[in-house]
Write a protein that holds these residues in place. Sequence first.
Motif, PDB file in Angstrom:
ATOM      1  N   THR A 113       2.875  -5.222  -7.841  1.00  0.00           N
ATOM      2  CA  THR A 113       3.968  -4.608  -7.073  1.00  0.00           C
ATOM      3  C   THR A 113       5.334  -5.135  -7.461  1.00  0.00           C
ATOM      4  O   THR A 113       6.346  -4.534  -7.096  1.00  0.00           O
ATOM      5  N   GLY A 114       5.376  -6.286  -8.144  1.00  0.00           N
ATOM      6  CA  GLY A 114       6.652  -6.910  -8.461  1.00  0.00           C
ATOM      7  C   GLY A 114       7.153  -7.809  -7.352  1.00  0.00           C
ATOM      8  O   GLY A 114       8.228  -8.393  -7.445  1.00  0.00           O
ATOM      9  N   TYR A 115       6.364  -7.948  -6.275  1.00  0.00           N
ATOM     10  CA  TYR A 115       6.769  -8.729  -5.110  1.00  0.00           C
ATOM     11  C   TYR A 115       5.581  -9.535  -4.609  1.00  0.00           C
ATOM     12  O   TYR A 115       4.569  -8.962  -4.191  1.00  0.00           O
ATOM     13  N   GLY A 116       5.693 -10.861  -4.648  1.00  0.00           N
ATOM     14  CA  GLY A 116       4.585 -11.740  -4.285  1.00  0.00           C
ATOM     15  C   GLY A 116       4.187 -11.750  -2.834  1.00  0.00           C
ATOM     16  O   GLY A 116       3.123 -12.252  -2.481  1.00  0.00           O
ATOM     17  N   ASN A 117       5.021 -11.169  -1.967  1.00  0.00           N
ATOM     18  CA  ASN A 117       4.682 -11.103  -0.542  1.00  0.00           C
ATOM     19  C   ASN A 117       4.369  -9.682  -0.088  1.00  0.00           C
ATOM     20  O   ASN A 117       4.473  -9.371   1.097  1.00  0.00           O
ATOM     21  N   ALA A 118       4.002  -8.829  -1.025  1.00  0.00           N
ATOM     22  CA  ALA A 118       3.670  -7.438  -0.687  1.00  0.00           C
ATOM     23  C   ALA A 118       2.500  -7.405   0.292  1.00  0.00           C
ATOM     24  O   ALA A 118       1.641  -8.288   0.285  1.00  0.00           O
ATOM     25  N   ASP A 119       2.470  -6.380   1.126  1.00  0.00           N
ATOM     26  CA  ASP A 119       1.338  -6.254   2.052  1.00  0.00           C
ATOM     27  C   ASP A 119       0.224  -5.439   1.397  1.00  0.00           C
ATOM     28  O   ASP A 119       0.377  -4.901   0.296  1.00  0.00           O
TER      29      ASP A 119
END
Length: 184
Positions: A113-119
């Motif tokens: 996703t490019g985001y380590g805290n994605a849900d």
Amino acid sequence: MRVLGVDPGLTRCGVGVVDVAPNRTAKLVHVEVLRTPSDQALELRLLHIGRGLAALFDSYRPDAFAIERVFAQQNVPSVMGVAQISGVALYLAAERGLPVGLHTPSEVKAAVTGYGNADKRQVTTMVTRLLGLEAAPKPADAADAIAIALCHAWRQAPVPTAAGATMTPAQRAWQQAEASAKRR
């Protein structure tokens, strides 16, 4: 490269198999969730999931194996179940001589996703898009297993560039991080 990814769990163990080309395009080969009832004896649950994983290893013959790294949390019984299934899966991969990758949840999320805290919803959406699937893999354990396999394959492959082409800032950052990790 064919990668078998596992999102370990005693009740639901997600398994995803993907083929990833040198240009990082991916194709879904297989996805499923191995399930056991929560009231079944632990050893029978481990046996059932172990047999299911063994059959998938032998049927799809992956080039590599990837699994989510066990991490600490408040729910000790849950962590223990994940650790036990992880041990069974790692044993099966080692028995077959496969290279193994252990990836943290934030590493997997960042890769897809490019985001380590994605849900979980964001991970599922991106897995669906990246693989061009008509429907999202369900439950989330299935999408997570695919994401783990994709993360592993992408970390192994070099960033392709055409002669004279420039990399995007994200590709440069990824390449620099990989080079730094290899030097350690």
